[in-house]
Every structure is written in structure tokens, then in C-alpha cells.
Write a protein that holds these residues in place. Structure first.
Motif, PDB file in Angstrom:
ATOM      1  N   HIS A 123       0.846  -1.187   0.000  1.00 45.91           N
ATOM      2  CA  HIS A 123       0.000   0.000   0.000  1.00 45.91           C
ATOM      3  C   HIS A 123       0.882   1.237   0.000  1.00 45.91           C
ATOM      4  CE1 HIS A 123      -3.233   2.779   0.883  1.00 45.91           C
ATOM      5  NE2 HIS A 123      -2.627   3.185   1.983  1.00 45.91           N
ATOM      6  N   SER A 158       0.538   5.186   0.599  1.00 44.51           N
ATOM      7  CA  SER A 158      -0.417   6.158   1.136  1.00 44.51           C
ATOM      8  C   SER A 158      -0.587   7.363   0.228  1.00 44.51           C
ATOM      9  CB  SER A 158       0.025   6.619   2.529  1.00 44.51           C
ATOM     10  OG  SER A 158       1.281   7.275   2.470  1.00 44.51           O
ATOM     11  N   GLU A 211      -3.594   8.285   8.878  1.00 41.44           N
ATOM     12  CA  GLU A 211      -3.382   8.719   7.502  1.00 41.44           C
ATOM     13  C   GLU A 211      -2.635  10.055   7.490  1.00 41.44           C
ATOM     14  OE1 GLU A 211      -4.135   7.322   4.650  1.00 41.44           O
ATOM     15  OE2 GLU A 211      -5.507   5.696   5.193  1.00 41.44           O
ATOM     16  N   THR A 217       2.945  -0.576   4.321  1.00 38.92           N
ATOM     17  CA  THR A 217       2.629   0.772   3.848  1.00 38.92           C
ATOM     18  C   THR A 217       3.903   1.570   3.621  1.00 38.92           C
ATOM     19  OG1 THR A 217       0.556   0.751   5.089  1.00 38.92           O
ATOM     20  CG2 THR A 217       1.381   2.895   4.398  1.00 38.92           C
ATOM     21  N   ASP A 218       4.015   2.151   2.442  1.00 38.37           N
ATOM     22  CA  ASP A 218       5.102   3.078   2.090  1.00 38.37           C
ATOM     23  C   ASP A 218       6.492   2.450   2.202  1.00 38.37           C
ATOM     24  OD1 ASP A 218       3.201   5.024   1.619  1.00 38.37           O
ATOM     25  OD2 ASP A 218       3.315   5.852   3.644  1.00 38.37           O
TER      26      ASP A 218
END
Length: 805
Positions: A29, A31, A210, A320-321
Motif C-alpha cells: 500500500h 499512502s 493517515e 505501507t510506504d
């Protein structure tokens, strides 16, 4: 187990083991991604070792359109105020129409139905993080809800089965959280077949939410409260609990849990463990760098992930990232996006430029097709503890599965049901040990035997009866115990199931060498054993063996069954195996079970008053441990056998058989004679809850003493079985014959920290059936010696589905 901190994923030790472990499904993922990956990019992700990737439903061009729509609305409102000579601080007419978000166009999204392009494995839809469903600005919240509904409807059209939705940014705004929850509830109606996965932080650790700016933070004062001072670990869970409560515990709602850099206390881990976890997400910032320069996770992270992966439906994970990166407009700074507001034409230019630079990414990954973060996660997958004897595929399948309790007195079990029980060697080993010890001590204490008669007063054969023999596993164990202790016995096997009776006859011929007298009878109607060689003589039973116990000990009417046969036990020296059993309770948070019961209630009006048998797994014990006088698991009541009672035969001798069906005393249950009142029980238990939470029902367990030494001052440990979570490993490790029982509450009971839950339960009978009634009351401590009652459940009764005698 080697520490992940010292492992080089490329070393020769990076080999998988042979024993079965949970499978880790790993996703990627970004962001900042605002465009769905192309087929080529998706292949790069797959080549890097990921199983899937996330994809935004709409893009920057749609984002720009929404910004312009809102700016236009602000300008119109300002013009309306100025035209009427009002001050800017004055509120405009609330009846003025708000902005309406137009429908999507092909330029607003690159997400579309294209399973073939991705090899049949579509990206997972991810809702726009810039919308603010919890905004206190009514216009922003309205626009956000419109955008969200548009994305949900379009994703459902494209064939998505679920959408990940960023959760509320703050927990302090109770109104906003409720507003968010209502929007989620509405979305289920927009797409009736779609699942929604709320992306929530485990707790409000700074930097865990987020990073994208919301509409509120761009155009208004931020709704997000700053985290100052101590962090309340349970506020994020509170918000999640509000969302799923508003959504009525639908089984289409799941949670995606953001793993923090600092692992929280076990109480919070337990709480989230009980929730319907769909994803675990780990950001790049959570990883550490080991001595070899490779990414790794702390031992606390590893232990927590390993535990969460033991669910029947293991949660998927996405990183994530962590890359690999693609040159897309999504990699731009979020601040720059907010300030510059790129036009549609500028965004299109960026998308075109992206394709030229992606080839460089692909070339890099071809040289090293195992991305370092993926390599570490695959190592972690192989380092998980292998599945234990209690985690076979069959037992995993039974996790949190609701089953109606057996009614062995009124129903005849099938062979497959008996066979399932017989697959547990631990239970039968404990029974054999108990019978062997009883036989050994019988000889040591020089007890008389019931086989001795006037014709043969010196007989030392023990009369042993197995009541409810089923397919005969206890018969086999009784024979083994007699052989290993050198005890002569006369063995009787009683079984009311005519089908199992046929099986027992065959076993007697083929396996037991006709050593057993098999009788087809309800044990309560048995006339008693007859002495071998003197069949006209009816005698007593020296050792009565039974396995009539249920998940709560007495819920399959073991007391009533043994009452009907215990008049055949020799007095005072006869033995019952088991000799006693106790029922235990503990309040639990069990949202998955509650949701399943709620689903069953749509077709079964008695679902919430049914004591369900289930292998409880995704639960949180809400009561604190080690509270003096109020432990987490508390005894409700006990039954002891044999017991001196006014039995049915005694009653019939005094009043006649017909009197059983009439009311003799005014104090017994209406319409009954009261002959089973001695098997009624009641309890009142108090549990202390240190942290706030929600209770969905009661978990029920039992313990049983099969045999306790009868030698005075003996220091022998009793032979026991137990399904109590804190005792089973010590007393009968890996026993699988009994799952716990679940007494649900019709409505979940929320309680604050430092609460006390008082549980009242009754075991009721009217001589023809047995049922349970239960109620829970909640009290808050408001002073050292003062408390107030703030909640109570309904009174629940299983009378309509009582266990028939």
C-alpha cells in the motif's frame, strides 16, 4: 527461534520448515498513490514478492473537481451574505441548497473491471483518505458522504468484494464519530453485497494515522485534536465499537488494524484480537534496521503478529510506504498538492510521464526479485510456531462455530458423532487412570465386592458398569485398567441407542472376547447387574463409569442420568467415575460470536437464549485476573456422585408412580412433583473489570474429579479433567472432547473502567426438562466504598429449548 534482528534474508538459513504454519498473504500500500496501478506496475509489485496491492477508487482529477465544487459553494455563500449586507460572522440561511457532487467520468478514475489485466487478482479498493465523514462542518461532511457513496457504488459495480475505508482521525469528537458511523451504515445500503473494512490505529500513537490532508484541514479548522499528555489506549477501540454498534454488528463490517511502533499492553492486544480482523498493516516507520542493515521487527511485534495469525481466517497483511516506488502524481508531497491544486491537464501530463519512468523500476526488480521487506516478512512467516496438536484443520474449522448442545437423552447420536469424540486420546487416558486407581485402592482398602453371594462369599470380582457406553471406548479402557492392575471384573455396558447397541455387540465379539454383558436400556430403567453363574441374583455396582458431561458439566443432564442409576451403586463403598464436577463462568467480549448469533436470530427466535457450544477463540476475557476473591474464572456450582437423595423410586414408593405427574407440594415448579428439585442450582458472581469494554455473553467451562484417593491422609493428586483455559494444560493438555459453552446477551453491555459485573444464573427444572436463566448487572465504582448501578441485561431463559429428561 532465531531473532529477526540478526537474520540476513539472503542467507542459506532462510529455508522453510516442514511443519504446517499459518500462511501470510502480503499486500503493498502506498499512502500517496492516487492512480490505480497499470498491469505492468502490478506485475512489478507481484515480482517483488507481494500477493496483492491496494488501489484508489478515484484519482487527482476527481479530487480537483471536488475542491473546485466546494470553493464554488463557498464563493456563492459569500456572495449571498454580501448581497444582503450581512456580516461574515453571521450564519447564512441553512435552507440554501448545498453542493451536489456530479457523477464520475472516465477521467475521474483509473479503477475499472479488469480482472484479466491483473491475472485474475484485482487490487484491493481503497477509499479516498481526503474525505472527512466525521467533519463538524455540515457542508464538508455532506460532500464527503456523497463522494464516499459514489466510490462505494462504483467499486461494487467493478466487482470489488470489499473496500478499505480510512477510519475517523479523532476519537474526542463523539458527534463526528457517530456521523462517521452513520455514513458507513448508509454505504451498506448503497452496495448491499460489499464488505467494508475500517482502517483503524491500534491506539492513537502519533504518526500512525493517515497522512493525507482532509477537506476539513484544508478549508476549515482541523477536527483532529492534538494528542497531548498521556495517550488513552482504548479511545480508538471506542470509536470502532461505536461504528460497529451503529451498524448492528453486521458480518459485512471488518477492521484493518494499524500496527504501532510501540506495542501496547496485553489488555489492548486481547481486545483487538477478539475483533473481526481482515488486515494487519505495518508502515515503513515501524520497521527497525538490524545489524546486517536489513529491515526487521521487534520481538514484541513478532509475538503479537504470530498470535493474531492463529485465527481460523488469518488476517491478511499489507506494508505501507515501503516501495517499490512508481513515478506517479501520487508520490508528490501532500502539502504541495494542497497548495498548488493541479489542473486536470497538469494531472494528465503527470500520468503520461509516469509510464516512461516505470521501466527503470522494473529493471531494478529484475536484478533482485525479492524485495527486502517482503523477504523479511517471508522469513517471519517461516519462523512462526508450527500448528500444535490443538490446531488441526478440523479444530481450526471449529473456531467460534456455533453448535446447538447435544440432547443425548432425547436424541440418538450418529456413529460419526461418536467417532469424533473417540479421536481424543487424552480424555480416555485420564479415565483409564482413574479406573485403575479406583481398582488398586479397592484392593488396598480391602473393600467388599458385590459379586460375593451366599453361594460364593469369597468372590473378589468387581462389578463394573459403563453407563451410556456409546460405541464402547470407555469399555475398552475399563478392560485395560483391569488388566494393568490385575483386577478380576464383571463388566456391563449400558446403551439406550439401538444403533450403537448393534455396534457394541459386534465389538464384544471381535474386540472384547465376549467379556462384556451388553444391555440395551436407558440407564435409568436398568434393573441392575446379575451375578455371573447366579443370574437370578440382582446385585450392586462397585464402580460406575460414565461420560455424560457437557461443556458446562451438567448441561447434558449428567446429574439426572446418574440419579436414575446410582441406586444400583453399592453402599457405602461404591464409586462413581466421575465423582464430582463443577461449572465455571467468565464474562467475555465476543463480537464475532454476537454477530453470528444475531444472524441466526433472523430465522431462530430463540437464538439469543440458546446456550451455544463453541470452541471459543476470538474472544477477550473482560474480567481482571488475580483480583482477591474475584478471579477471572469463578465456580457457579458443583455436583457430587453418588449422593443421598430422595430418588424417584423412593418417591414412587411413598406416593405412587402416577404422583410423579401431579403437583404434590406448593413449593415445587408448577405442574411438577419436585423429584428433581435437588438438581436445581443458582449462583451470584462478581467480576472486576479494570479497563472499559463491552460484554457480549458468558463463557462456560467445567472441571471434573474423575477419582480422588480414598486412602486417609493420602497425598495423591486426584485424577481430573478440565476445560478451564488456565487449567487445561496442567490437568489434561491437548484434550479436545469438550468445547466451552456460550451464554449470549440479547444486547451488548458496555461498561467503563473500574466496573463490576455481577452475574446471576439459575439451573431450573420441572421434572421433565432442565434449562438455564441468566442476567448480568453492571456497577461503576464512584468512591472507595460506593458504587452505582448503570446497566443491566435482560433476563434470559432457555426454557423454550430446554434439555429434555
Amino acid at each position: 527461534m532465531a531473532s529477526g534482528g540478526d537474520l540476513n534474508p539472503e542467507s542459506p538459513d532462510y529455508e522453510s520448515g516442514e511443519r504446517r504454519r499459518p500462511r501470510l498473504v502480503l499486500g503493498q500500500h502506498d499512502s500517496g498513490r492516487t492512480e490505480t496501478l497499470t498491469a505492468v506496475q502490478y506485475k512489478i509489485i507481484k515480482d517483488a514478492g507481494f500477493d496483492f496491492a491496494t488501489a484508489p477508487i478515484t484519482n487527482l482529477q476527481f479530487y480537483q473537481r471536488v475542491l473546485e465544487l466546494y470553493q464554488s459553494h463557498l464563493q456563492e455563500r459569500e456572495d449571498w451574505v454580501q448581497k444582503r449586507g450581512l456580516k461574515p460572522s453571521q450564519i447564512a440561511n441553512p435552507s440554501l441548497p448545498g453542493p451536489v457532487v456530479p457523477t464520475l467520468t472516465n477521467k475521474d478514475t483509473s479503477y475499472h473491471p479488469n480482472s484479466s489485466s491483473y491475472g485474475g487478482n484485482d487490487p484491493v479498493a481503497y477509499s479516498s483518505p481526503w474525505i472527512d465523514l466525521a467533519s463538524t462542518d455540515p457542508v464538508i461532511s455532506n460532500i464527503s458522504r456523497q463522494v464516499f457513496n459514489i466510490e462505494v457504488a462504483y467499486a461494487a459495480f467493478c466487482g470489488a468484494t470489499s473496500i478499505i475505508v480510512p477510519g475517523p482521525r479523532s476519537d474526542e469528537n463523539a458527534k463526528g464519530v457517530l456521523q462517521y458511523a452513520r455514513a458507513i451504515q448508509e454505504a451498506f445500503k448503497v452496495a448491499p453485497k460489499l464488505n467494508l473494512v475500517i482502517h483503524m490505529p491500534m491506539y492513537r500513537e502519533p504518526g500512525l494515522d493517515e497522512t493525507a490532508k482532509t477537506l476539513s484541514s484544508i478549508f476549515a479548522k482541523s477536527d483532529v485534536a492534538s494528542n497531548s499528555g498521556d495517550i488513552d489506549l482504548f479511545t480508538a477501540w471506542d470509536s470502532w465499537n461505536t461504528i460497529r454498534t451503529v451498524c448492528r454488528y453486521t458480518n459485512r463490517l471488518f477492521v484493518s488494524l494499524r500496527i504501532p511502533r510501540r506495542v501496547p499492553e496485553v489488555d489492548l492486544q486481547d481486545r483487538w484480537f477478539a475483533e473481526p480482523l481482515h488486515y494487519l498493516t505495518i508502515a515503513k516507520s515501524v520497521f527497525q534496521t538490524n545489524k546486517a542493515g536489513h529491515p526487521s521487527l521487534s520481538r514484541h511485534h513478532q509475538d503479537m503478529i504470530n498470535r493474531y495469525m492463529r485465527h481460523k481466517h488469518t488476517p491478511w497483511m499489507f506494508l505501507t510506504d515501503v516501495g517499490p516506488w512508481f513515478e506517479t502524481p501520487s508520490r508528490r508531497s501532500s502539502d504541495a498538492t494542497v497548495v498548488e491544486f493541479p489542473t486536470i491537464a497538469q494531472a494528465e501530463d503527470k500520468v503520461k510521464a509516469m509510464h516512461k519512468k516505470n521501466k527503470a523500476n522494473e529493471a531494478i526488480l529484475k536484478r533482485n526479485n525479492m524485495y527486502p521487506y517482503v523477504a523479511y516478512m517471508r522469513y517471519l512467516e517461516r519462523q512462526q510456531p508450527p500448528y500444535s496438536a490443538m490446531e488441526t484443520e478440523q479444530l481450526l474449522w471449529f473456531q467460534d462455530l456455533l453448535q446447538s448442545p447435544l440432547q443425548p437423552l432425547s436424541d440418538n447420536l450418529e456413529s460419526a458423532t461418536y467417532e469424533t469424540f473417540e479421536q481424543d486420546p487424552v480424555k480416555y487416558e485420564r479415565y483409564e487412570t482413574a479406573i485403575a486407581e479406583a481398582m488398586t485402592e479397592w484392593r488396598e482398602l480391602n473393600k467388599p465386592t458385590s459379586s460375593a453371594t451366599a453361594k460364593n462369599p469369597s468372590s473378589r470380582e468387581l462389578i463394573v458398569a459403563v453407563a451410556g457406553a456409546g460405541r464402547g471406548p470407555l469399555v475398552t479402557r475399563a478392560l485395560r485398567a483391569a488388566e494393568r492392575t490385575g483386577t478380576a471384573i464383571q463388566l456391563w455396558a449400558l446403551e439406550k441407542n439401538q444403533n450403537a447397541y448393534v455396534y457394541l455387540l459386534r465389538q464384544n465379539e471381535s474386540e472384547w472376547n465376549n467379556q462384556v454383558t451388553v444391555v440395551k436400556t436407558d440407564m435409568r430403567a436398568w434393573e441392575g447387574p446379575r451375578v455371573k453363574g447366579e443370574e437370578e441374583v440382582i446385585t450392586k455396582v462397585d464402580i460406575l463409569v460414565s461420560e455424560l458431561l457437557g461443556s458446562f458439566g451438567d448441561n447434558e443432564l449428567s446429574p439426572e442420568c446418574l440419579d436414575g442409576i446410582q441406586n444400583h451403586i453399592a453402599r457405602p463403598h461404591g464409586i462413581s467415575v466421575p465423582s464430582s464436577y463443577t461449572a465455571h463462568l467468565s464474562p467475555i467480549c465476543a463480537p464475532r460470536l454476537y454477530s453470528d448469533v444475531g444472524h441466526k436470530s433472523l430465522s431462530d427466535p430463540n437464538a439469543f437464549v440458546t446456550p451455544w457450544v463453541s470452541r471459543l477463540f476470538a474472544i477477550d476475557f473482560v474480567a481482571a485476573q488475580k483480583v482477591p476473591g474475584h478471579p477471572r474464572f469463578q465456580q457457579a456450582w458443583e455436583f457430587v456422585h453418588p449422593v443421598e437423595v430422595s430418588r424417584e423410586d423412593d418417591f414412587a414408593a411413598k406416593h405412587g408412580r402416577a404422583a410423579k405427574f401431579t403437583t404434590i407440594g406448593g413449593g415445587s415448579m408448577a405442574g411438577s412433583s419436585g423429584i428433581n428439585d435437588h438438581n436445581s442450582r443458582q449462583c451470584h458472581l462478581k467480576f472486576v473489570c479494570r479497563t472499559r469494554g463491552v460484554m457480549h455473553g458468558l463463557a462456560g467451562y467445567f472441571e471434573s474429579v474423575l477419582y480422588a484417593s480414598q486412602i486417609p491422609d493420602s497425598k495423591k493428586e486426584p485424577v481430573e479433567i478440565s476445560i478451564l483455559p488456565d487449567q487445561i494444560d496442567r490437568k489434561c493438555k491437548d484434550m479436545t472432547s469438550w468445547f466451552p459453552i456460550f451464554f449470549p446477551l440479547r444486547k451488548p453491555l458496555y461498561f467503563p473502567q473500574d466496573s463490576e459485573l455481577e452475574v446471576s444464573m439459575w439451573r431450573q427444572t420441572d421434572d421433565t426438562r432442565v434449562w438455564y436463566e441468566w442476567i448480568v448487572e453492571a456497577y461503576a465504582c464512584v468512591g472507595e466504598n460506593k458504587r452505582i448501578k448503570f446497566g443491566s441485561s435482560d433476563m434470559h431463559s432457555s426454557r423454550n429449548i430446554a434439555c429434555l429428561m
